[in-house]
Design an enzyme around this catalytic site. Sequence first.
Site, PDB file in Angstrom:
ATOM      1  N   ARG A 216       0.807  -1.225   0.000  1.00  0.00           N
ATOM      2  CA  ARG A 216       0.000   0.000   0.000  1.00  0.00           C
ATOM      3  C   ARG A 216       0.841   1.278   0.000  1.00  0.00           C
ATOM      4  NH1 ARG A 216      -5.506  -1.130   3.416  1.00  0.00           N
ATOM      5  NH2 ARG A 216      -6.056  -3.065   2.369  1.00  0.00           N
TER       6      ARG A 216
ATOM      7  N   ASP B  29     -15.387  10.293   8.781  1.00  0.00           N
ATOM      8  CA  ASP B  29     -14.400   9.237   8.546  1.00  0.00           C
ATOM      9  C   ASP B  29     -13.030   9.866   8.736  1.00  0.00           C
ATOM     10  OD1 ASP B  29     -14.620   6.302   6.963  1.00  0.00           O
ATOM     11  OD2 ASP B  29     -12.645   7.234   6.863  1.00  0.00           O
TER      12      ASP B  29
HETATM   13  C1  LIG Z   1     -14.468  -1.106   6.398  1.00  0.00           C
HETATM   14  S1  LIG Z   1     -14.970   0.586   6.343  1.00  0.00           S
HETATM   15  C2  LIG Z   1     -16.617   0.469   6.999  1.00  0.00           C
HETATM   16  C3  LIG Z   1     -17.572   1.438   6.347  1.00  0.00           C
HETATM   17  C4  LIG Z   1     -19.025   1.347   6.805  1.00  0.00           C
HETATM   18  N1  LIG Z   1     -19.162   1.748   8.193  1.00  0.00           N
HETATM   19  C5  LIG Z   1     -19.591  -0.039   6.584  1.00  0.00           C
HETATM   20  O1  LIG Z   1     -19.823  -0.760   7.562  1.00  0.00           O
HETATM   21  O2  LIG Z   1     -19.804  -0.425   5.434  1.00  0.00           O
HETATM   22  C6  LIG Z   1     -14.030   1.265   7.726  1.00  0.00           C
HETATM   23  C7  LIG Z   1     -13.882   2.781   7.669  1.00  0.00           C
HETATM   24  O3  LIG Z   1     -13.336   3.217   8.934  1.00  0.00           O
HETATM   25  C8  LIG Z   1     -12.460   4.299   8.702  1.00  0.00           C
HETATM   26  N2  LIG Z   1     -11.545   4.445   9.852  1.00  0.00           N
HETATM   27  C9  LIG Z   1     -10.460   3.688  10.183  1.00  0.00           C
HETATM   28  N3  LIG Z   1      -9.890   4.141  11.300  1.00  0.00           N
HETATM   29  C10 LIG Z   1     -10.611   5.218  11.703  1.00  0.00           C
HETATM   30  C11 LIG Z   1     -10.516   6.122  12.793  1.00  0.00           C
HETATM   31  N4  LIG Z   1      -9.540   6.021  13.704  1.00  0.00           N
HETATM   32  N5  LIG Z   1     -11.429   7.121  12.875  1.00  0.00           N
HETATM   33  C12 LIG Z   1     -12.419   7.233  11.946  1.00  0.00           C
HETATM   34  N6  LIG Z   1     -12.561   6.406  10.897  1.00  0.00           N
HETATM   35  C13 LIG Z   1     -11.674   5.411  10.771  1.00  0.00           C
HETATM   36  C14 LIG Z   1     -11.771   3.935   7.386  1.00  0.00           C
HETATM   37  O4  LIG Z   1     -11.241   5.058   6.745  1.00  0.00           O
HETATM   38  C15 LIG Z   1     -12.907   3.265   6.601  1.00  0.00           C
HETATM   39  O5  LIG Z   1     -13.536   4.157   5.736  1.00  0.00           O
END
Ligand SMILES: C[S@@+](CC[C@H](N)C(=O)[O-])C[C@H]1O[C@@H](n2cnc3c(N)ncnc32)[C@H](O)[C@@H]1O
Length: 274
Positions: A36, A143
């Site tokens: 990545r 996010d």
């Molecule tokens: C797998 S996606 C899930 C999206 C959606 N909630 C779903 O269930 O389909 C996880 C998201 O969490 C965000 N994320 C990761 N670490 C985070 C943090 N510390 N604070 C806020 N968002 C975060 C990532 O950028 C990503 O967009």
Amino acid sequence: MNAEITEKEFKLFQSLIYRETGISLHDKKATMVQARLSKRVRELNMQTFTEYYEFLDEGKNADELLRLLSAISTNVTSFFREAAQWEFLEEYLGNLHQTKPNKKLRIWSSASSTGQEPYSIAMFLHEHLHNFREWDIKFLATDIDTKVLAHAIQGIYSEKDIGAMPKVFLTRYFTKIKSSDGVSYQVNDELRHMILYRMFNLVRGDFSIFKNSFDIIFCRNVMIYFDGPTRDELINRFHSLLAPGGLLLLGHSESITRQNSQFKLVQSAIYRKI
Ligand SMILES: C[S@@+](CC[C@H](N)C(=O)[O-])C[C@H]1O[C@@H](n2cnc3c(N)ncnc32)[C@H](O)[C@@H]1O
């Protein structure tokens, strides 16, 4: 640059990422981190991951830190993910005019990724809230990754993203766009304007900015990347931010430990504040 990430370099990134995001990368994720980050290392004409790490300056290079987080975070999402929760929400929203006579609703989609989750919720509010237009709705979607937020704000999705969405939703809430790249769909303005998108870090963010409490918080499929203490702290914060009886919705593989008696399990991955 064809260098492989060394164990020492991986450890540096592992702890920087943990500090900045709470994402706890397993020792076996070195190849993933290498894959990545190598494109960015090449773009910057650097020869090693150490140079890139130094460029990040312990996270003080804020713009680059955002790029790093964007490269590392897993943004997989889809419309109407977690099927069983939508059945629950349909009933919950259908009864809300009786349980909330003030018709005020505060919602937070706290890891909203590219927008499929908040737009699915917005469509559901339209469909299932009795006299939708009479409601005072404030809907926040956040996010950590600014790239996915830009995508969400634009609200344009490919046919693959749309997947098996019911046709009636597609007709009601999207505009079809035809271009040389094929067909895509943009979420209509009314839905897009319902949602306020902001960058917020669930682990390092300042929770005192939230002045009002929420009726529903969605935090789905992100806590799986955090370790136990980080999860517990976040769940306590959500508890303080929820209105009495407010709901916390997690992903299907996430749960609140039994010791946490501040929430009552309503059904799998849905909790009510006690
Ligand atoms: C797998 S996606 C899930 C999206 C959606 N909630 C779903 O269930 O389909 C996880 C998201 O969490 C965000 N994320 C990761 N670490 C985070 C943090 N510390 N604070 C806020 N968002 C975060 C990532 O950028 C990503 O967009």
